[in-house]
Enzyme design. Structure first.
Site, PDB file in Angstrom:
ATOM      1  N   PRO A 160      26.597  54.714  31.838  1.00 21.08           N
ATOM      2  CA  PRO A 160      26.161  56.104  31.704  1.00 21.08           C
ATOM      3  C   PRO A 160      26.178  56.889  33.020  1.00 21.08           C
ATOM      4  O   PRO A 160      25.874  56.346  34.073  1.00 21.08           O
ATOM      5  CB  PRO A 160      24.729  55.983  31.170  1.00 21.08           C
ATOM      6  CG  PRO A 160      24.299  54.599  31.493  1.00 21.08           C
ATOM      7  CD  PRO A 160      25.543  53.763  31.459  1.00 21.08           C
ATOM      8  N   ASN A 161      26.546  58.150  32.876  1.00 26.05           N
ATOM      9  CA  ASN A 161      26.570  59.146  33.957  1.00 26.05           C
ATOM     10  C   ASN A 161      27.722  58.962  34.933  1.00 26.05           C
ATOM     11  O   ASN A 161      27.918  59.799  35.815  1.00 26.05           O
ATOM     12  CB  ASN A 161      25.224  59.184  34.724  1.00 26.05           C
ATOM     13  CG  ASN A 161      24.072  59.532  33.800  1.00 26.05           C
ATOM     14  OD1 ASN A 161      24.125  60.543  33.106  1.00 26.05           O
ATOM     15  ND2 ASN A 161      23.059  58.683  33.739  1.00 26.05           N
TER      16      ASN A 161
ATOM     17  N   ARG B 222      27.928  64.398  40.651  1.00 23.84           N
ATOM     18  CA  ARG B 222      26.576  63.844  40.628  1.00 23.84           C
ATOM     19  C   ARG B 222      26.216  63.192  41.969  1.00 23.84           C
ATOM     20  O   ARG B 222      26.956  62.321  42.441  1.00 23.84           O
ATOM     21  CB  ARG B 222      26.613  62.784  39.520  1.00 23.84           C
ATOM     22  CG  ARG B 222      25.520  61.812  39.511  1.00 23.84           C
ATOM     23  CD  ARG B 222      25.826  60.638  38.591  1.00 23.84           C
ATOM     24  NE  ARG B 222      24.614  59.870  38.454  1.00 23.84           N
ATOM     25  CZ  ARG B 222      24.557  58.565  38.319  1.00 23.84           C
ATOM     26  NH1 ARG B 222      25.674  57.860  38.255  1.00 23.84           N
ATOM     27  NH2 ARG B 222      23.415  57.962  38.222  1.00 23.84           N
TER      28      ARG B 222
ATOM     29  N   ARG C 283      17.760  50.913  47.727  1.00 29.88           N
ATOM     30  CA  ARG C 283      17.286  52.140  47.081  1.00 29.88           C
ATOM     31  C   ARG C 283      15.882  51.938  46.491  1.00 29.88           C
ATOM     32  O   ARG C 283      15.153  51.050  46.928  1.00 29.88           O
ATOM     33  CB  ARG C 283      18.319  52.571  46.026  1.00 29.88           C
ATOM     34  CG  ARG C 283      19.697  52.830  46.667  1.00 29.88           C
ATOM     35  CD  ARG C 283      20.700  53.321  45.662  1.00 29.88           C
ATOM     36  NE  ARG C 283      20.298  54.599  45.093  1.00 29.88           N
ATOM     37  CZ  ARG C 283      20.838  55.135  43.984  1.00 29.88           C
ATOM     38  NH1 ARG C 283      21.811  54.483  43.360  1.00 29.88           N
ATOM     39  NH2 ARG C 283      20.426  56.288  43.534  1.00 29.88           N
TER      40      ARG C 283
ATOM     41  N   ARG D 281      15.420  49.814  41.231  1.00 25.98           N
ATOM     42  CA  ARG D 281      16.850  49.451  41.187  1.00 25.98           C
ATOM     43  C   ARG D 281      17.113  48.073  41.796  1.00 25.98           C
ATOM     44  O   ARG D 281      18.242  47.589  41.790  1.00 25.98           O
ATOM     45  CB  ARG D 281      17.690  50.486  41.939  1.00 25.98           C
ATOM     46  CG  ARG D 281      17.646  51.864  41.323  1.00 25.98           C
ATOM     47  CD  ARG D 281      18.635  52.793  42.018  1.00 25.98           C
ATOM     48  NE  ARG D 281      18.241  54.174  41.844  1.00 25.98           N
ATOM     49  CZ  ARG D 281      18.581  54.947  40.809  1.00 25.98           C
ATOM     50  NH1 ARG D 281      19.360  54.474  39.849  1.00 25.98           N
ATOM     51  NH2 ARG D 281      18.170  56.198  40.731  1.00 25.98           N
TER      52      ARG D 281
ATOM     53  N   HIS E 157      28.531  48.015  41.734  1.00 26.47           N
ATOM     54  CA  HIS E 157      27.780  49.253  41.991  1.00 26.47           C
ATOM     55  C   HIS E 157      28.390  49.964  43.178  1.00 26.47           C
ATOM     56  O   HIS E 157      28.738  49.328  44.178  1.00 26.47           O
ATOM     57  CB  HIS E 157      26.302  48.959  42.270  1.00 26.47           C
ATOM     58  CG  HIS E 157      25.652  48.289  41.106  1.00 26.47           C
ATOM     59  ND1 HIS E 157      25.330  48.977  39.962  1.00 26.47           N
ATOM     60  CD2 HIS E 157      25.327  46.993  40.894  1.00 26.47           C
ATOM     61  CE1 HIS E 157      24.820  48.115  39.091  1.00 26.47           C
ATOM     62  NE2 HIS E 157      24.817  46.916  39.624  1.00 26.47           N
TER      63      HIS E 157
ATOM     64  N   ALA F 149      22.582  52.771  35.069  1.00 27.27           N
ATOM     65  CA  ALA F 149      21.123  52.619  34.925  1.00 27.27           C
ATOM     66  C   ALA F 149      20.741  51.445  34.022  1.00 27.27           C
ATOM     67  O   ALA F 149      19.687  50.827  34.211  1.00 27.27           O
ATOM     68  CB  ALA F 149      20.527  53.911  34.395  1.00 27.27           C
TER      69      ALA F 149
ATOM     70  N   ASN G 250      30.285  48.304  35.523  1.00 24.98           N
ATOM     71  CA  ASN G 250      29.187  48.983  36.214  1.00 24.98           C
ATOM     72  C   ASN G 250      28.255  49.473  35.108  1.00 24.98           C
ATOM     73  O   ASN G 250      28.514  50.510  34.499  1.00 24.98           O
ATOM     74  CB  ASN G 250      29.702  50.152  37.054  1.00 24.98           C
ATOM     75  CG  ASN G 250      28.561  50.814  37.831  1.00 24.98           C
ATOM     76  OD1 ASN G 250      27.377  50.552  37.564  1.00 24.98           O
ATOM     77  ND2 ASN G 250      28.909  51.660  38.778  1.00 24.98           N
TER      78      ASN G 250
ATOM     79  N   ASP H 285      22.441  40.269  27.118  1.00 25.12           N
ATOM     80  CA  ASP H 285      22.721  39.265  26.085  1.00 25.12           C
ATOM     81  C   ASP H 285      24.194  39.279  25.681  1.00 25.12           C
ATOM     82  O   ASP H 285      24.779  38.227  25.397  1.00 25.12           O
ATOM     83  CB  ASP H 285      21.844  39.501  24.852  1.00 25.12           C
ATOM     84  CG  ASP H 285      20.392  39.078  25.074  1.00 25.12           C
ATOM     85  OD1 ASP H 285      20.103  38.436  26.105  1.00 25.12           O
ATOM     86  OD2 ASP H 285      19.542  39.395  24.219  1.00 25.12           O
TER      87      ASP H 285
ATOM     88  N   TYR I 220      26.897  58.718  45.771  1.00 30.63           N
ATOM     89  CA  TYR I 220      28.026  58.107  45.059  1.00 30.63           C
ATOM     90  C   TYR I 220      29.403  58.561  45.554  1.00 30.63           C
ATOM     91  O   TYR I 220      30.413  58.044  45.080  1.00 30.63           O
ATOM     92  CB  TYR I 220      27.899  58.397  43.557  1.00 30.63           C
ATOM     93  CG  TYR I 220      26.629  57.809  42.966  1.00 30.63           C
ATOM     94  CD1 TYR I 220      26.392  56.439  43.019  1.00 30.63           C
ATOM     95  CD2 TYR I 220      25.660  58.624  42.383  1.00 30.63           C
ATOM     96  CE1 TYR I 220      25.228  55.895  42.505  1.00 30.63           C
ATOM     97  CE2 TYR I 220      24.489  58.088  41.856  1.00 30.63           C
ATOM     98  CZ  TYR I 220      24.282  56.720  41.924  1.00 30.63           C
ATOM     99  OH  TYR I 220      23.136  56.178  41.421  1.00 30.63           O
TER     100      TYR I 220
ATOM    101  N   GLU J  85      29.901  42.307  38.202  1.00 36.33           N
ATOM    102  CA  GLU J  85      29.151  43.563  38.157  1.00 36.33           C
ATOM    103  C   GLU J  85      29.400  44.359  39.441  1.00 36.33           C
ATOM    104  O   GLU J  85      29.449  43.783  40.527  1.00 36.33           O
ATOM    105  CB  GLU J  85      27.659  43.269  38.005  1.00 36.33           C
ATOM    106  CG  GLU J  85      26.824  44.536  37.988  1.00 36.33           C
ATOM    107  CD  GLU J  85      25.400  44.274  37.534  1.00 36.33           C
ATOM    108  OE1 GLU J  85      25.219  43.742  36.416  1.00 36.33           O
ATOM    109  OE2 GLU J  85      24.468  44.586  38.304  1.00 36.33           O
TER     110      GLU J  85
HETATM  111  C1  DQA Z   1      24.858  52.572  40.057  1.00 31.28           C
HETATM  112  C2  DQA Z   1      23.427  52.273  40.558  1.00 31.28           C
HETATM  113  C3  DQA Z   1      22.425  52.474  39.424  1.00 31.28           C
HETATM  114  O1  DQA Z   1      21.098  52.225  39.914  1.00 31.28           O
HETATM  115  C4  DQA Z   1      22.470  53.905  38.934  1.00 31.28           C
HETATM  116  O2  DQA Z   1      21.596  54.078  37.840  1.00 31.28           O
HETATM  117  C5  DQA Z   1      23.842  54.355  38.592  1.00 31.28           C
HETATM  118  C6  DQA Z   1      24.954  53.958  39.452  1.00 31.28           C
HETATM  119  C7  DQA Z   1      25.897  52.475  41.190  1.00 31.28           C
HETATM  120  O3  DQA Z   1      27.079  52.368  40.885  1.00 31.28           O
HETATM  121  O4  DQA Z   1      25.536  52.541  42.378  1.00 31.28           O
HETATM  122  O5  DQA Z   1      24.039  55.139  37.666  1.00 31.28           O
HETATM  123  O6  DQA Z   1      25.204  51.599  39.077  1.00 31.28           O
END
Ligand code: DQA
Length: 153
Positions: A14-15, A22, A111, A115, A104, A81, A78, A91, A27, A102
């Site tokens: 998400p996002n 953003r 942070r 997180r 980020h 959140a 990724n 799961d 980021y 994974e």
């Molecule tokens: C994130 C880190 C997460 O805490 C955050 O909610 C994101 C982006 C990152 O890529 O740094 O949306 O996954």
């Protein structure tokens, strides 16, 4: 004969569709499509074929992981959140029994304290965090390495 390409699912949570707009101080200025294009170029050099999706919905991400089980040899994700609290995504990662890296963009350990925990990273092969768009490119190297060495799975 050319080696067949290794299929890898790339899942953005998400996002991340708002990257470039953003919180650019956290980021960076690249948009998601810029990152995807960089990944496609690196994938070609590495002999990977990417299946890229982005979703703002937890269930879609669970389904994308289920789909990856049928169509891919590994996953780069990724969970954004959801990293910090989605037991459903955790799961699904466990259920599909594929290697998962994974990613980020930011260093989640530097942070806010909420997180610092990654419920999804704990069941992944490994986590790459804090290198901006480069985190994704490093993850492609990592997933290729893991898929090609069955002792690591
Ligand atoms: C994130 C880190 C997460 O805490 C955050 O909610 C994101 C982006 C990152 O890529 O740094 O949306 O996954």
């Amino acid at each position: 004969m050319k080696k067949p390409l290794i299929k890898i699912a790339v899942i953005h949570g998400p996002n991340l569709n708002l990257l470039g707009i953003r919180e650019t101080e956290v980021y960076g200025h690249l948009g998601l499509e810029d990152i995807n294009n960089k990944m496609r170029a690196r994938a070609e050099a590495l002999g990977l074929e990417l299946q890229i999706v982005q979703s703002n919905h937890e269930g879609d991400i669970v389904e994308a992981l289920h789909q990856a089980r049928l169509t891919a040899r590994g996953v780069v994700i990724n969970p954004a959140a959801y990293t910090h609290y989605s037991v459903a995504i955790r799961d699904a990662i466990t259920a599909i029994r594929l290697p998962v890296i994974e990613v980020h963009l930011s260093n989640i350990f530097g942070r806010e304290s909420f997180r610092h925990e990654s419920v999804t990273g704990a069941v992944s092969q490994g986590v790459i965090s804090g290198f901006g768009a480069m985190s994704y490119l490093l993850a492609l190297e990592a997933i290729k390495y893991v898929v090609e060495d069955s002792r690591l799975q």
